[in-house]
Design an enzyme around this catalytic site. Structure first.
Site, PDB file in Angstrom:
ATOM      1  CB  SER A  22      -0.924  -0.010   1.227  1.00 15.94           C
ATOM      2  OG  SER A  22      -1.861  -1.062   1.154  1.00 15.94           O
ATOM      3  N   GLY A  98      -5.681  -4.129  -8.518  1.00 13.09           N
ATOM      4  CA  GLY A  98      -6.825  -3.255  -8.325  1.00 13.09           C
ATOM      5  C   GLY A  98      -6.415  -1.911  -7.751  1.00 13.09           C
ATOM      6  CD  GLN A 173      -7.731  -1.208  -3.920  1.00  8.57           C
ATOM      7  OE1 GLN A 173      -8.491  -1.290  -4.877  1.00  8.57           O
ATOM      8  NE2 GLN A 173      -6.990  -2.216  -3.509  1.00  8.57           N
ATOM      9  CG  ASP A 318      -5.608  -7.018   1.811  1.00  6.07           C
ATOM     10  OD1 ASP A 318      -6.594  -7.284   1.101  1.00  6.07           O
ATOM     11  OD2 ASP A 318      -4.953  -5.959   1.702  1.00  6.07           O
ATOM     12  CE  LYS A 345     -10.113  -7.367  -0.894  1.00 10.39           C
ATOM     13  NZ  LYS A 345      -9.366  -6.090  -0.893  1.00 10.39           N
TER      14      LYS A 345
END
Length: 433
Positions: A22, A98, A173, A318, A345
């Site tokens: 990230s 993504g 996101q 996650d 996902k």
């Protein structure tokens, strides 16, 4: 590629993990549109983050990369502001990422040219309407497949206006895409989340001089310029999670993972494991580039079942595949709810995990938004499938370390999406050939 994992007598070692995905995505993208030169060390070598770099280069960003002695990447980004970006000569390829797709959509919504962004078959099946809708409200022109809900996306950017947007689904996101667009919009942009999600964008924006404010679940940004900052990317807690669970479920284990980001918006996995009775402690706690960092030590534990629901889910979304492995070994019945996001996902992680745990002899009930896992029995080795999902591949490998007989995992190369050295690290910790 097929990998075979066998149970091992002892699991022990120290690890330095890949740079956090990230933070790596954001460090590259934000510095590419900032003013000034920045150096990013320990940048993730995972395919997802490399997709972000490739797309930025295709848009005209100047990014140099070299390999460090420890195998990580070092980037030098020459930021010339977002106005220096240009229309790409071809379609942008986000691969399996993504994050790349959604964050770049927020940027491209403000650029006065046409961009088309796509990815692999998994990415093209994931929901993109959730980012298209707010960006359209801000004035961008965006189209996608299947009624503007899936990639490829065609984006013709231009003048944007600030909006107040209440997100129907918690997504860091999507929040980040709106905030990126808000940097270039007229007026103030406000995002309200149903549940607070990871805040790496807000932290890095503040470090780079952006006018961003947080009030509970509301984040507000005003237009402005970013100033380049050097970033030393800490280790990825999502990668650490595999080893923390491996140590906790193994009868003779002690693993230390060094320099791991422990941002409170990301430490749901630690909260879940501690609730299950895992012997985990944090050492050498410090702050690096505005992010809290620590070394984490995990040891063999007697795990008990727990519930993973509500506000905890976005902070551990996650890590739920590897937490499902912990639940399979723990005594009692673990319930996972409010995790419907797992169905969109890299694979349908609820269905895929339920199928693979069943192969390994675990009694699992699949729910629309989660699973009920009846733990306590020893896992049995099986022929498993990763479903092309990196987190499933690594989770099943950890399960294989404590299963009876050997476990094989097809499409094991999927691990490289986020953790290129996973299989080497596993062999070293388990003393496997």
């Amino acid at each position: 590629m097929r990998e075979t994992v066998r149970p091992c007598a002892r699991l022990e070692g120290d690890l330095s993990l890949p740079g956090d995905k990230s933070i790596s995505h954001r460090a590259a993208l934000f510095n590419a549109i900032a003013h000034g030169q920045a150096t990013i060390t320990h940048f993730s070598t995972g395919a997802d983050c490399l997709s972000t770099v490739a797309c930025l280069r295709a848009l005209g960003a100047s990014i140099e990369s070299t390999s460090a002695e420890d195998g990580s990447l070092r980037l030098v980004v020459h930021g010339r502001g977002a106005d220096a970006l240009r229309e790409a000569e071809s379609i942008l390829d986000a691969g399996n990422s993504g994050t790349s797709t959604r964050l770049l959509s927020g940027l491209l919504a403000s650029r006065p040219f046409l961009s088309i962004i796509t990815g692999d078959s998994s990415l093209r099946s994931r929901p993109m309407g959730r980012v298209i809708q707010p960006l359209r409200q801000m004035g961008a022109q965006i189209w996608g497949r299947r009624g503007d809900t899936q990639a490829p996306l065609a984006i013709r950017g231009g003048s944007l206006k600030g909006i107040r947007y209440r997100m129907p689904v918690a997504s860091a996101q999507v929040k980040s895409a709106i905030l990126i667009a808000g940097l270039f919009a007229e007026g103030e942009t406000e995002v309200e989340e149903p549940v607070s999600t990871r805040d790496h964008t807000e932290r890095m924006f503040r470090a780079m001089g952006a006018d961003v404010r947080t009030d509970g679940s509301r984040v507000t940004i005003r237009p402005g310029k970013l100033h380049a900052v050097d970033v030393d990317v800490p280790g990825d807690i999502s990668a650490a999670a595999f080893w923390l669970v491996a140590a906790a479920i193994h009868p003779d284990a002690r693993i230390r993972v060094r320099n791991v980001v422990v941002n409170p918006s990301r430490t749901g996995v630690l909260d879940v494991l501690r609730a299950m009775g895992a012997r985990i402690r944090q050492e050498n706690q410090r702050e690096v580039g505005g992010e809290p960092v620590a070394d984490i030590v995990a040891e063999s534990s007697q795990l008990q079942a727990t519930e993973i629901t509500g506000d905890l889910v976005p902070r551990a979304i996650d890590e739920i595949p590897i937490l499902a492995i912990a639940a399979a070994v723990a005594r009692g019945t673990t319930t996972i709810r409010n995790a419907e996001e797992l169905r969109v996902k890299e694979s349908d992680r609820i269905r895929s995990m339920a199928q693979e745990l069943d192969r390994m002899g675990v009694q699992v009930e699949e729910l629309p938004d989660g699973m009920v896992i009846h733990g306590g029995a020893r896992l049995r080795g099986a022929a498993c499938q990763s479903h092309g999902d990196h987190r499933l591949a690594m989770s099943l490998a950890v399960a294989g370390l404590v299963a009876q007989d050997e476990t094989t995992i097809d499409d094991a190369e999927a691990a490289s999406i986020s953790y290129t050295s996973f299989w080497q690290d596993l062999r070293r910790l388990a003393s496997l050939p």
